[in-house]
Design a protein around this motif. Sequence first.
Motif, PDB file in Angstrom:
ATOM      1  N   GLY A  60       2.855  13.822   6.912  1.00 17.46           N
ATOM      2  CA  GLY A  60       3.384  13.077   7.866  1.00 17.46           C
ATOM      3  C   GLY A  60       2.326  11.965   8.524  1.00 17.46           C
ATOM      4  O   GLY A  60       1.223  12.229   8.470  1.00 17.46           O
ATOM      5  N   ILE A  61       3.252  11.036   9.303  1.00 22.47           N
ATOM      6  CA  ILE A  61       2.266   9.796   9.610  1.00 22.47           C
ATOM      7  C   ILE A  61       2.769   9.358  11.138  1.00 22.47           C
ATOM      8  O   ILE A  61       4.128   9.913  11.397  1.00 22.47           O
ATOM      9  N   TYR A  62       2.226   8.952  11.827  1.00 25.50           N
ATOM     10  CA  TYR A  62       2.462   8.629  13.071  1.00 25.50           C
ATOM     11  C   TYR A  62       2.644   7.049  13.269  1.00 25.50           C
ATOM     12  O   TYR A  62       1.728   6.078  12.891  1.00 25.50           O
ATOM     13  N   TRP A  63       3.600   6.664  14.296  1.00 21.17           N
ATOM     14  CA  TRP A  63       3.681   5.241  14.680  1.00 21.17           C
ATOM     15  C   TRP A  63       4.498   5.134  15.895  1.00 21.17           C
ATOM     16  O   TRP A  63       4.915   6.295  16.540  1.00 21.17           O
ATOM     17  N   ILE A  64       4.826   3.884  16.566  1.00 14.22           N
ATOM     18  CA  ILE A  64       5.295   4.002  17.640  1.00 14.22           C
ATOM     19  C   ILE A  64       6.349   2.749  17.637  1.00 14.22           C
ATOM     20  O   ILE A  64       6.412   1.970  16.967  1.00 14.22           O
ATOM     21  N   PRO A  65       7.281   2.557  18.920  1.00 16.40           N
ATOM     22  CA  PRO A  65       8.366   1.667  18.696  1.00 16.40           C
ATOM     23  C   PRO A  65       7.870   0.087  19.071  1.00 16.40           C
ATOM     24  O   PRO A  65       6.644   0.275  19.635  1.00 16.40           O
ATOM     25  N   GLY A  66       8.519  -0.625  19.009  1.00 16.79           N
ATOM     26  CA  GLY A  66       8.112  -2.022  19.457  1.00 16.79           C
ATOM     27  C   GLY A  66       7.496  -2.494  18.272  1.00 16.79           C
ATOM     28  O   GLY A  66       7.272  -2.238  17.096  1.00 16.79           O
ATOM     29  N   ILE A  67       6.439  -3.525  18.527  1.00 15.02           N
ATOM     30  CA  ILE A  67       5.386  -4.525  17.478  1.00 15.02           C
ATOM     31  C   ILE A  67       4.358  -4.846  18.340  1.00 15.02           C
ATOM     32  O   ILE A  67       4.401  -5.211  19.430  1.00 15.02           O
ATOM     33  N   GLU A  68       3.246  -4.536  17.831  1.00 18.34           N
ATOM     34  CA  GLU A  68       1.940  -4.738  18.387  1.00 18.34           C
ATOM     35  C   GLU A  68       1.522  -6.253  18.409  1.00 18.34           C
ATOM     36  O   GLU A  68       1.938  -7.043  17.548  1.00 18.34           O
ATOM     37  N   GLN A  69       0.772  -6.501  19.551  1.00 20.27           N
ATOM     38  CA  GLN A  69       0.632  -7.913  19.760  1.00 20.27           C
ATOM     39  C   GLN A  69      -0.145  -8.830  18.516  1.00 20.27           C
ATOM     40  O   GLN A  69       0.202  -9.959  18.239  1.00 20.27           O
ATOM     41  N   PRO A  70      -1.233  -7.890  17.804  1.00 22.38           N
ATOM     42  CA  PRO A  70      -1.700  -8.964  16.755  1.00 22.38           C
ATOM     43  C   PRO A  70      -0.678  -9.032  15.653  1.00 22.38           C
ATOM     44  O   PRO A  70      -0.600 -10.089  15.043  1.00 22.38           O
ATOM     45  N   ALA A  71       0.535  -8.135  15.536  1.00 20.63           N
ATOM     46  CA  ALA A  71       1.438  -8.671  14.498  1.00 20.63           C
ATOM     47  C   ALA A  71       2.296  -9.786  15.074  1.00 20.63           C
ATOM     48  O   ALA A  71       2.812 -10.629  13.986  1.00 20.63           O
ATOM     49  N   VAL A  72       2.503  -9.719  16.184  1.00 16.55           N
ATOM     50  CA  VAL A  72       3.273 -10.949  16.733  1.00 16.55           C
ATOM     51  C   VAL A  72       2.467 -12.210  16.753  1.00 16.55           C
ATOM     52  O   VAL A  72       3.006 -13.424  16.229  1.00 16.55           O
ATOM     53  N   ASP A  73       1.443 -12.286  16.975  1.00 16.94           N
ATOM     54  CA  ASP A  73       0.401 -13.329  17.023  1.00 16.94           C
ATOM     55  C   ASP A  73       0.436 -13.856  15.608  1.00 16.94           C
ATOM     56  O   ASP A  73       0.162 -15.234  15.490  1.00 16.94           O
ATOM     57  N   GLY A  74       0.375 -13.210  14.884  1.00 16.08           N
ATOM     58  CA  GLY A  74       0.113 -13.630  13.414  1.00 16.08           C
ATOM     59  C   GLY A  74       1.431 -14.310  12.854  1.00 16.08           C
ATOM     60  O   GLY A  74       1.493 -14.805  12.036  1.00 16.08           O
ATOM     61  N   ASN A  75       2.666 -14.161  13.545  1.00 18.79           N
ATOM     62  CA  ASN A  75       3.930 -14.656  13.123  1.00 18.79           C
ATOM     63  C   ASN A  75       4.057 -14.482  11.638  1.00 18.79           C
ATOM     64  O   ASN A  75       4.490 -15.504  10.751  1.00 18.79           O
ATOM     65  N   TYR A  76       4.171 -13.215  11.344  1.00 18.67           N
ATOM     66  CA  TYR A  76       3.879 -12.898   9.691  1.00 18.67           C
ATOM     67  C   TYR A  76       5.467 -13.018   9.355  1.00 18.67           C
ATOM     68  O   TYR A  76       6.354 -12.825  10.020  1.00 18.67           O
ATOM     69  N   PRO A  77       5.641 -13.432   8.172  1.00 11.90           N
ATOM     70  CA  PRO A  77       6.933 -13.481   7.524  1.00 11.90           C
ATOM     71  C   PRO A  77       7.655 -11.972   7.467  1.00 11.90           C
ATOM     72  O   PRO A  77       6.718 -10.998   6.783  1.00 11.90           O
ATOM     73  N   ILE A  78       8.693 -11.485   7.854  1.00 10.42           N
ATOM     74  CA  ILE A  78       9.444 -10.219   7.622  1.00 10.42           C
ATOM     75  C   ILE A  78       9.880 -10.206   6.100  1.00 10.42           C
ATOM     76  O   ILE A  78      10.643 -11.075   5.699  1.00 10.42           O
ATOM     77  N   LEU A  79       9.433  -9.053   5.688  1.00 13.82           N
ATOM     78  CA  LEU A  79       9.697  -9.004   4.192  1.00 13.82           C
ATOM     79  C   LEU A  79      11.324  -9.231   3.851  1.00 13.82           C
ATOM     80  O   LEU A  79      12.112  -8.329   4.285  1.00 13.82           O
ATOM     81  N   GLY A  80      11.487  -9.976   2.749  1.00 11.63           N
ATOM     82  CA  GLY A  80      12.780 -10.085   2.159  1.00 11.63           C
ATOM     83  C   GLY A  80      13.782 -10.980   3.170  1.00 11.63           C
ATOM     84  O   GLY A  80      14.957 -10.906   2.976  1.00 11.63           O
ATOM     85  N   THR A  81      12.978 -11.521   4.229  1.00 14.58           N
ATOM     86  CA  THR A  81      14.113 -12.385   4.976  1.00 14.58           C
ATOM     87  C   THR A  81      13.471 -13.743   5.280  1.00 14.58           C
ATOM     88  O   THR A  81      12.282 -14.049   4.801  1.00 14.58           O
ATOM     89  N   GLN A  82      14.156 -14.766   6.050  1.00 16.35           N
ATOM     90  CA  GLN A  82      13.410 -15.771   6.256  1.00 16.35           C
ATOM     91  C   GLN A  82      12.936 -15.776   7.817  1.00 16.35           C
ATOM     92  O   GLN A  82      12.588 -16.866   8.414  1.00 16.35           O
ATOM     93  N   TYR A  83      12.920 -14.475   8.420  1.00 19.21           N
ATOM     94  CA  TYR A  83      12.384 -14.749   9.627  1.00 19.21           C
ATOM     95  C   TYR A  83      10.936 -14.066   9.613  1.00 19.21           C
ATOM     96  O   TYR A  83      10.402 -13.804   8.623  1.00 19.21           O
ATOM     97  N   HIS A  84      10.579 -14.437  10.990  1.00 21.50           N
ATOM     98  CA  HIS A  84       8.835 -13.954  11.141  1.00 21.50           C
ATOM     99  C   HIS A  84       8.852 -13.101  12.476  1.00 21.50           C
ATOM    100  O   HIS A  84       9.688 -13.055  13.179  1.00 21.50           O
TER     101      HIS A  84
END
Length: 823
Positions: free
Chosen positions: A116-140
């Motif tokens: 089992g693994i743990y995580w939380i809802p939403g998205i953390e700020q470093p992932a937003v600041d990086g403006n990473y491409p979302i896998l398999g989409t044209q979105y970030h």
Amino acid sequence: MRRSFLRPLVLLTGLTFFLPHANAQVNGSGQKPYLGWSSFSQQTLDGSFLTQANMIAQSDALKASGLQEHGFVYINLDSGWQGSFDQNGRPIPNTTTFPDIKALVDHIHANGQKAGIYWIPGIEQPAVDGNYPILGTQYHTQDIVVTPLAKGNAFAGNPPNPYHDKIDFTKPGAQEYIDSVVALFSSWGFDFIKLDAVTPGSYSNDLSIDNRADVEAWSKAIAKTGRPIWLTVSWQLSQDYASVWQQWSNARRIDDDVECEGRCATLTNWPRIALREYDDVGWQHETSTTLGWNDMDTLDVGDGALDGLSDDEKQTAITIWAMANSPMYLGGDLTKLDDFAKSAFTNDELIAVDQSGRPAIQVTGGSQPVWMSKQADGSIYVALYNLNGLPSKVTVRWSDLGFRSATAVRDVWNRINLGASPAAFTTTVLGHGSRLLKVTPFGTVSAPAGRVYEAESATLSGTTYVSQCSACSGGAKLSYLGTSPTTNNATFNVYVQAPGTYRMEVDALTQGPRALVYTVNGSRPATLNMGGGSFNLPQATTVPATLLAGNNAITFGNPGTYAADLDRIVIFGDGSAIAPDFITYEAEAAQLSGSASVGGCSFCSGGAYVGNYGDGSQNAVTFSNVTVAQGGTYQLEIDYTTSGPRTFYISVNDGAAIPLEVNGSTFDSPVPLLLPVQLNAGSNKIVIGNPNSGGYAPGLDSITVGPIVGTSNLTAAITNKTGPDLLRVWQLSFTNAGNAIAQNAHLNSFTLIPTTAGTGCYAKPVLATPLPLGSIASGSTSSLNMPIVFSPLCRDDDTYRLQAIFSANNGAAVGSLTSMETR
């Protein structure tokens, strides 16, 4: 006052409403509550514990423990495994502590277990600041957040920098981002996800954050993996949105964390366990094989004294979890798993209760609750609890459970048959103890009609007022009860034809721990401690109430803090119910003098305690009307809180004050102290304080007075006294007069009080209880030497009042020794 009447019903037939259906839950998981282990409890004691090496060690220890063959297979990592984000903004491990997380999961799988693994809802700020491409989409990642930034879960800070940012699931790419995270977890091989800090819940019970869409998105993402991955949402979820948690997850945490997390010196403690019983009342109808499970959090019962629970308290905890069909996952360090846990969790009869898919319902509440669970074969599991600290006689009438008699009764913990039980089952239960029975019922009994008294028709005082409540009887409830011993209450005029003890259903509402304190005709105060997940959905609990013929005044309030909201009460029966043989007096309702003051305490009885007293005789707590029917020796339970050593002095009926030294690690959780006291028939006065300058007394929660418990086949006596005057060794001999072995016997408590106070004489047992006595064969005797330190001012002719409580067979045999002794 408006009154209405309930039609009679057949209880045994009515039980079918909680029977599960055959359909599966979401994501192909959750047909039964899972069994395993979680890292979080041990992390609260050791901040460096969560490493790949330690998780491998835990997996190996579980495999070697013998528990795995009985269904314990989950190894769950909690918060702290993550280090950074990958090129698609997905959380990835801290490579220092988890150099190869897939290899870890492969190792767990190779051991025949699930990960089992743990995580939380939403998205953390470093992932937003990086403006990473979302896998398999044209979105970030910046395309999917709410703008301006908003709180994404209960851990988030205030905008404009919440760090845990909210995802807008109406935006393209949002679901796909969650899909990609779950796909990553699945690629590592994880079989379980805990989604934490979910709201409404997690101390944020409104819709200001609102993670309902997150839970749905995570569930849908799990479905897309094609793998049966369990999803638990956490913590202390709002019951108002139970249908959401039921539709999209396999379990929901209904409570706060069970761990002390630095607020005490152990993993957990008793008040945190008792709160689970209270919380389950409101949630008991929200759980089944199709609705998912009520998760009561970690079972910290395998680390010996480090758990913070006695074996009797651990037995009660396991019974509460099992009857609720809660997932049962151990905490602590499995490499140090103790014999108690190994014995309990290799008892397949006990595991079967938890795995039955038929969660229990509460039949009787209060301090001696009774729960029942009807099984497919017609048998019924029955759990009896004693939530007080003093041992008490507990009786369950089969008619209250809907049947006439029991043709067979089996003790589940001891795995022995107890025979038939015609009308009722009576047993002495240790303080904080329990009994778990499997009963074969015979016949049916119709419940008598109940008379309803709507709360809004009661006589109100102070700030208490009627508020709307669409789910309540009559569409209304009472709010703002409590915070005063004299006002802010509601009084019902209850009429019965015959005097006696009746069953009183109390329908109330709370989110988190609260309590209703009530009196009948101005006497016999009683505290109904409660938990729950909603101020909008009433929960019902039934307690005994002793009434006079004619009109009776039943008053509800709370002397120290806000009470639960109140919907109605219902009076049932013909006056033949069983009255409790104990009375609890809340300290906050006592007479306070000097600097003594009331403070909030969510784990205390009534939700409050008294502090700031002592440091002189003018600062004290006086219980001026402690009432018993007959004079004699009684058990007095004093529930106190302290962090470090403190002393209080107790005086009974203006006698000289006797000092009692105590110690502890927290002011937020009460601990019981038992001592024998001599009381007069009628009213008695008990004063608690500390007359010494600078000598502050412990926090005082409540006192409870009850009779000395009767003895069982296991008896005890003082058979020898040796040693010098200041360090005597008393020999206690325990004899088993029964026809079967007394397994796992213990000396549960040993209290020695001078009968003459004020002389400077005191006696202190050197060994802390409970103490193991081993097993005692039928007709045999086992002895224990108890060293006792006597102060220099003690004389040879001084007398001491002794009370010892002892037990065997997992609390099924309970006895007491009460005597007058010289040193």
